[in-house]
Design an enzyme around this catalytic site. Structure first.
Site, PDB file in Angstrom:
ATOM      1  N   ASP A  58       0.852  -1.196   0.000  1.00 25.13           N
ATOM      2  CA  ASP A  58       0.000   0.000   0.000  1.00 25.13           C
ATOM      3  C   ASP A  58       0.884   1.242   0.000  1.00 25.13           C
ATOM      4  OD1 ASP A  58      -3.288   0.264   0.776  1.00 25.13           O
ATOM      5  OD2 ASP A  58      -2.089   2.097   0.832  1.00 25.13           O
TER       6      ASP A  58
ATOM      7  N   GLU B  88     -18.960  -5.434   3.826  1.00 23.54           N
ATOM      8  CA  GLU B  88     -18.253  -5.021   5.050  1.00 23.54           C
ATOM      9  C   GLU B  88     -19.052  -5.496   6.256  1.00 23.54           C
ATOM     10  OE1 GLU B  88     -17.088  -0.886   4.900  1.00 23.54           O
ATOM     11  OE2 GLU B  88     -16.535  -1.125   2.801  1.00 23.54           O
TER      12      GLU B  88
ATOM     13  N   LYS C   4     -20.143  -7.880 -11.947  1.00 22.50           N
ATOM     14  CA  LYS C   4     -19.942  -7.210 -10.649  1.00 22.50           C
ATOM     15  C   LYS C   4     -20.801  -5.950 -10.531  1.00 22.50           C
ATOM     16  CE  LYS C   4     -18.575  -5.645  -6.843  1.00 22.50           C
ATOM     17  NZ  LYS C   4     -19.024  -6.220  -5.583  1.00 22.50           N
TER      18      LYS C   4
ATOM     19  N   PHE D 112     -32.587  -7.506   0.760  1.00 20.27           N
ATOM     20  CA  PHE D 112     -32.421  -6.147   0.219  1.00 20.27           C
ATOM     21  C   PHE D 112     -33.735  -5.468  -0.138  1.00 20.27           C
ATOM     22  CE2 PHE D 112     -27.908  -5.104   0.064  1.00 20.27           C
ATOM     23  CZ  PHE D 112     -27.438  -6.272   0.663  1.00 20.27           C
ATOM     24  N   LEU D 113     -34.794  -5.847   0.593  1.00 20.64           N
ATOM     25  CA  LEU D 113     -36.076  -5.144   0.441  1.00 20.64           C
ATOM     26  C   LEU D 113     -36.408  -4.394   1.721  1.00 20.64           C
ATOM     27  CD1 LEU D 113     -38.258  -7.728  -1.563  1.00 20.64           C
ATOM     28  CD2 LEU D 113     -37.207  -5.612  -2.387  1.00 20.64           C
TER      29      LEU D 113
ATOM     30  N   CYS E 284     -19.400   1.777  -1.732  1.00 18.82           N
ATOM     31  CA  CYS E 284     -19.624   1.012  -2.974  1.00 18.82           C
ATOM     32  C   CYS E 284     -20.899   1.343  -3.736  1.00 18.82           C
ATOM     33  CB  CYS E 284     -19.519  -0.470  -2.655  1.00 18.82           C
ATOM     34  SG  CYS E 284     -17.819  -0.884  -2.228  1.00 18.82           S
TER      35      CYS E 284
ATOM     36  N   LYS F 140     -23.475   0.950   7.750  1.00 18.40           N
ATOM     37  CA  LYS F 140     -24.238  -0.252   8.094  1.00 18.40           C
ATOM     38  C   LYS F 140     -23.652  -0.799   9.392  1.00 18.40           C
ATOM     39  CE  LYS F 140     -22.905  -4.215   5.865  1.00 18.40           C
ATOM     40  NZ  LYS F 140     -22.451  -5.117   4.779  1.00 18.40           N
TER      41      LYS F 140
ATOM     42  N   ARG G 294     -18.192   6.045   5.142  1.00 18.30           N
ATOM     43  CA  ARG G 294     -18.225   6.692   3.821  1.00 18.30           C
ATOM     44  C   ARG G 294     -19.669   6.773   3.331  1.00 18.30           C
ATOM     45  NH1 ARG G 294     -13.817   3.104   0.579  1.00 18.30           N
ATOM     46  NH2 ARG G 294     -14.714   1.496   1.888  1.00 18.30           N
TER      47      ARG G 294
HETATM   48  P1  NAD Z   1     -10.110   1.150   0.194  1.00 18.12           P
HETATM   49  O1  NAD Z   1     -10.220   2.556  -0.203  1.00 18.12           O
HETATM   50  O2  NAD Z   1     -10.476   0.703   1.562  1.00 18.12           O
HETATM   51  O3  NAD Z   1      -8.612   0.653  -0.052  1.00 18.12           O
HETATM   52  C1  NAD Z   1      -7.878   0.894  -1.227  1.00 18.12           C
HETATM   53  C2  NAD Z   1      -6.396   0.938  -0.855  1.00 18.12           C
HETATM   54  O4  NAD Z   1      -5.620   1.039  -2.048  1.00 18.12           O
HETATM   55  C3  NAD Z   1      -6.006   2.139   0.010  1.00 18.12           C
HETATM   56  O5  NAD Z   1      -5.392   1.690   1.196  1.00 18.12           O
HETATM   57  C4  NAD Z   1      -5.045   2.930  -0.871  1.00 18.12           C
HETATM   58  O6  NAD Z   1      -4.024   3.589  -0.144  1.00 18.12           O
HETATM   59  C5  NAD Z   1      -4.477   1.831  -1.742  1.00 18.12           C
HETATM   60  N1  NAD Z   1      -3.873   2.292  -3.006  1.00 18.12           N
HETATM   61  C6  NAD Z   1      -4.341   3.227  -3.863  1.00 18.12           C
HETATM   62  N2  NAD Z   1      -3.502   3.345  -4.912  1.00 18.12           N
HETATM   63  C7  NAD Z   1      -2.494   2.482  -4.703  1.00 18.12           C
HETATM   64  C8  NAD Z   1      -1.341   2.122  -5.446  1.00 18.12           C
HETATM   65  N3  NAD Z   1      -1.060   2.677  -6.642  1.00 18.12           N
HETATM   66  N4  NAD Z   1      -0.514   1.194  -4.923  1.00 18.12           N
HETATM   67  C9  NAD Z   1      -0.769   0.617  -3.739  1.00 18.12           C
HETATM   68  N5  NAD Z   1      -1.864   0.909  -2.999  1.00 18.12           N
HETATM   69  C10 NAD Z   1      -2.713   1.817  -3.477  1.00 18.12           C
HETATM   70  O7  NAD Z   1     -10.924   0.326  -0.894  1.00 18.12           O
HETATM   71  P2  NAD Z   1     -11.810  -0.995  -0.721  1.00 18.12           P
HETATM   72  O8  NAD Z   1     -13.073  -0.673  -0.016  1.00 18.12           O
HETATM   73  O9  NAD Z   1     -10.967  -2.125  -0.259  1.00 18.12           O
HETATM   74  O10 NAD Z   1     -12.203  -1.234  -2.249  1.00 18.12           O
HETATM   75  C11 NAD Z   1     -11.252  -1.600  -3.207  1.00 18.12           C
HETATM   76  C12 NAD Z   1     -11.981  -1.973  -4.476  1.00 18.12           C
HETATM   77  O11 NAD Z   1     -12.799  -3.113  -4.246  1.00 18.12           O
HETATM   78  C13 NAD Z   1     -12.933  -0.897  -5.014  1.00 18.12           C
HETATM   79  O12 NAD Z   1     -12.955  -0.970  -6.402  1.00 18.12           O
HETATM   80  C14 NAD Z   1     -14.280  -1.307  -4.454  1.00 18.12           C
HETATM   81  O13 NAD Z   1     -15.356  -0.848  -5.223  1.00 18.12           O
HETATM   82  C15 NAD Z   1     -14.183  -2.813  -4.528  1.00 18.12           C
HETATM   83  N6  NAD Z   1     -14.993  -3.542  -3.551  1.00 18.12           N
HETATM   84  C16 NAD Z   1     -15.083  -3.092  -2.268  1.00 18.12           C
HETATM   85  C17 NAD Z   1     -15.828  -3.821  -1.342  1.00 18.12           C
HETATM   86  C18 NAD Z   1     -16.007  -3.344   0.088  1.00 18.12           C
HETATM   87  O14 NAD Z   1     -16.818  -3.930   0.791  1.00 18.12           O
HETATM   88  N7  NAD Z   1     -15.308  -2.331   0.546  1.00 18.12           N
HETATM   89  C19 NAD Z   1     -16.437  -5.017  -1.732  1.00 18.12           C
HETATM   90  C20 NAD Z   1     -16.286  -5.449  -3.055  1.00 18.12           C
HETATM   91  C21 NAD Z   1     -15.564  -4.708  -3.959  1.00 18.12           C
HETATM   92  C1  UGA Z   2     -22.251  -4.278  -0.963  1.00 16.91           C
HETATM   93  C2  UGA Z   2     -22.700  -5.625  -1.524  1.00 16.91           C
HETATM   94  O1  UGA Z   2     -23.691  -6.196  -0.663  1.00 16.91           O
HETATM   95  C3  UGA Z   2     -21.510  -6.573  -1.637  1.00 16.91           C
HETATM   96  O2  UGA Z   2     -21.923  -7.802  -2.226  1.00 16.91           O
HETATM   97  C4  UGA Z   2     -20.463  -5.923  -2.538  1.00 16.91           C
HETATM   98  O3  UGA Z   2     -19.321  -6.735  -2.652  1.00 16.91           O
HETATM   99  C5  UGA Z   2     -20.063  -4.572  -1.942  1.00 16.91           C
HETATM  100  O4  UGA Z   2     -21.243  -3.731  -1.799  1.00 16.91           O
HETATM  101  C6  UGA Z   2     -19.120  -3.843  -2.847  1.00 16.91           C
HETATM  102  O5  UGA Z   2     -19.098  -4.043  -4.025  1.00 16.91           O
HETATM  103  O6  UGA Z   2     -18.399  -3.049  -2.302  1.00 16.91           O
HETATM  104  P1  UGA Z   2     -21.685  -3.316   1.446  1.00 16.91           P
HETATM  105  O7  UGA Z   2     -21.560  -1.999   0.760  1.00 16.91           O
HETATM  106  O8  UGA Z   2     -20.641  -3.734   2.418  1.00 16.91           O
HETATM  107  O9  UGA Z   2     -21.765  -4.481   0.350  1.00 16.91           O
HETATM  108  O10 UGA Z   2     -23.051  -3.320   2.238  1.00 16.91           O
HETATM  109  P2  UGA Z   2     -24.543  -3.860   2.031  1.00 16.91           P
HETATM  110  O11 UGA Z   2     -24.858  -4.832   3.074  1.00 16.91           O
HETATM  111  O12 UGA Z   2     -24.810  -4.247   0.636  1.00 16.91           O
HETATM  112  O13 UGA Z   2     -25.365  -2.530   2.350  1.00 16.91           O
HETATM  113  C7  UGA Z   2     -25.234  -1.371   1.537  1.00 16.91           C
HETATM  114  C8  UGA Z   2     -26.157  -0.300   2.053  1.00 16.91           C
HETATM  115  O14 UGA Z   2     -27.525  -0.639   1.792  1.00 16.91           O
HETATM  116  C9  UGA Z   2     -26.072  -0.067   3.568  1.00 16.91           C
HETATM  117  O15 UGA Z   2     -26.126   1.310   3.816  1.00 16.91           O
HETATM  118  C10 UGA Z   2     -27.295  -0.783   4.107  1.00 16.91           C
HETATM  119  O16 UGA Z   2     -27.741  -0.263   5.328  1.00 16.91           O
HETATM  120  C11 UGA Z   2     -28.289  -0.528   2.989  1.00 16.91           C
HETATM  121  N1  UGA Z   2     -29.387  -1.532   2.893  1.00 16.91           N
HETATM  122  C12 UGA Z   2     -29.119  -2.834   2.689  1.00 16.91           C
HETATM  123  C13 UGA Z   2     -30.707  -1.095   2.972  1.00 16.91           C
HETATM  124  O17 UGA Z   2     -30.974   0.099   3.145  1.00 16.91           O
HETATM  125  N2  UGA Z   2     -31.709  -2.018   2.838  1.00 16.91           N
HETATM  126  C14 UGA Z   2     -31.467  -3.332   2.619  1.00 16.91           C
HETATM  127  O18 UGA Z   2     -32.436  -4.113   2.483  1.00 16.91           O
HETATM  128  C15 UGA Z   2     -30.132  -3.751   2.548  1.00 16.91           C
END
Ligand code: NAD
Ligand code: UGA
Length: 449
Positions: free
Chosen positions: A34, A156, A223, A268-269, A279, A339, A346
């Protein structure tokens, strides 16, 4: 597939850190890169910089066994790796499109050090077509690098368990064999899942994972479409909740009846203050923007996004009517994480609600068990943070439950009534039992109920 591969994960966020500690827990040698020094320092000390159930014991153990190696340097890590996972952030640009600068910066830097035969895997959520651009970048190298789209579906708060027992693993690539190798790496996690769950202190689960090997563009589109559809379900429920409010129906009963149709499904309803987080909001706007680039007007998603943006204001207006105005009213907002189960604030609807109430003249005190400090920078300065739910509730005219943390769901309502000056409970996620609230001489306001 060897028992122990050398893997680099780029990006130590929710996705990258989870993937890295799980691969390390299986027994692979894992570098986690990172650019954020403070994140790397935390990890080297065996600590996570966000709250996520089960992750810290796995970090601690992998640091001890010396096969989890957080670093800020690409060269040594990448040059000895068979697999390189990109898990960097893909936030939105001001116009809603996806900001891919981190994705390309990571790919360009990794390319300098990748050996021939390395597989570069994209876990970050990217618009359809992104992989093709990265393949083009890689084709400029004399080394043959395979590119695989392997989107992440964890949520998360349930990141470890979602990754140990995923519904599906998707791998899309021009080279079928490279995609297959990525699937095998994930099968290795599934095989070891009961042992890793024990180490993480999580309950074992049973589920069947589906494996999809697709073309590159399909994997990318799977996705963003999955997230968009989930967001759509929530906004659909919220639209019907507004109708239920007017018509005197109860949205929980309505969606209970609707969701029991297996073709629809109950997940999700849940109507309420709408979706937030790092996200859904940016993935919905990113999909709208990417569709527009292809000449497709995805107005169904624009509508979903508009409904979502309206919900905190809709709830504030409902409370304003019940309170006879918000000016100088003392209110508490419980729940600032987007959540339950995470410290992530965020795009949090709870934060948005607190700010709307404050702008309307209410005196707002807010509290979250894990997200107080993360929420601070997005809250208006005049919103006060409390150290406990009790402290937030004391002397309030109304209490808003904005995140369904167990401690809010199980709130001692007799004590709440005793502490409050007024008697209005605004259940912004329809998480409380209305009858239980009313039995304590409190007035219940839900969303669509
Ligand atoms: P995040 O912001 O928590 O973490 C991203 C990390 O990447 C940061 O620590 C940042 O410093 C680092 N970074 C940025 N540029 C870099 C570089 N050039 N080299 C090394 N490190 C670098 O992000 P996240 O929530 O883990 O999400 C990452 C990706 O996964 C996004 O595209 C998001 O949409 C996707 N995603 C997130 C979730 C989730 O629940 N958070 C779930 C599924 C998919
Ligand atoms: C969501 C997806 O559920 C994951 O499958 C996906 O990988 C992720 O986004 C991503 O791509 O980052 P997440 O953002 O962690 O995961 O949380 P969710 O549980 O999906 O909830 C998202 C938001 O919707 C929250 O604010 C939650 O409170 C709200 N929500 C969820 C509702 O208002 N109603 C519902 O019925 C369900």
């Amino acid at each position: 597939m060897r028992q122990s591969e050398v893997i680099t994960v780029i990006g130590a966020g929710y996705v990258g850190l989870t993937a890295a500690v799980l691969f390390a827990s299986v027994g692979h040698k894992v570098h986690l890169i990172d650019v954020n020094e403070s994140r790397i320092k935390h990890l080297k000390r065996g600590k996570s910089f966000f709250y996520e159930q089960g992750i810290e014991p796995l970090i601690k153990r992998s640091i001890k066994t010396n096969n989890f190696l957080p670093t800020m340097t690409y060269k040594d890590a990448i040059s000895e790796s068979d697999f390189v996972f990109s898990c960097v952030g893909t936030p939105d640009n001001p116009d809603g499109s996806s900001n891919l600068s981190y994705v390309f910066a990571a790919a360009e830097e990794a390319l300098k050090y990748m050996r021939p035969g390395t597989i570069y895997i994209q876990k970050s959520t990217v618009p359809v077509g992104t992989g093709r651009h990265i393949e083009k970048l890689f084709s400029s190298s004399k080394n043959k690098i395979d590119y695989v789209s392997n989107p992440e579906f964890l949520g998360e708060g349930t990141a470890i368990s979602d990754s140990l027992w995923p519904d599906r693993i998707v791998a899309g690539a021009a080279n079928h064999l490279a995609a297959k190798k990525v699937v095998l790496l994930h099968k290795g996690i599934s095989k070891t899942a009961p042992r890793i769950a024990r180490l993480a202190g999580l309950e074992p689960k049973k589920n069947k994972t589906e494996y999809y090997i697709t073309n590159l563009n399909s994997a990318e589109l799977i996705k963003v479409t999955a997230n968009a559809f989930l967001a759509l379900k929530i906004s659909f429920a919220n639209s019907i909740a507004k109708l239920a409010d007017r018509a005197g129906a109860d949205i929980k009963e309505v969606m209970g009846g609707v969701g029991s149709d297996r073709r629809i499904g109950a997940a999700f309803l849940n109507a309420g203050r709408g979706y937030g987080g790092g996200c859904f909001p940016k993935d919905v706007s990113g999909l709208i923007s990417s569709a527009a680039e292809h000449g497709v007007d995805l107005h169904i998603m624009t509508a979903a996004s508009d409904v979502n943006s309206s919900m905190p204001g809709y709830i504030a207006a409902k409370a304003k009517e019940a309170l006879g105005g918000l000016s100088n009213k003392e209110v508490a907002v419980l729940g600032l994480a987007f959540k339950a189960g995470t410290s992530d604030a965020r795009r949090s609807p709870g934060v948005k609600l607190a700010n709307i109430l404050s702008r309307e003249g209410a005196k707002v005190t807010a509290y979250d068990p894990k997200a107080n400090s993360e929420a601070r920078e997005d809250l208006l300065k005049r919103v006060i943070l409390a150290e406990s739910a009790e402290a937030a509730i004391k002397d309030k005219d109304a209490v808003f439950i904005a995140t369904d943390w167990p401690e809010f769901k199980d709130l001692d309502l007799v004590n709440t009534k005793r502490l409050m000056t007024g008697n209005i409970i605004v259940d912004c996620m329809n998480t409380l039992d209305k009858k239980r609230v009313e039995a304590c001489n409190l007035t219940y306001l839900g969303v669509g109920c």
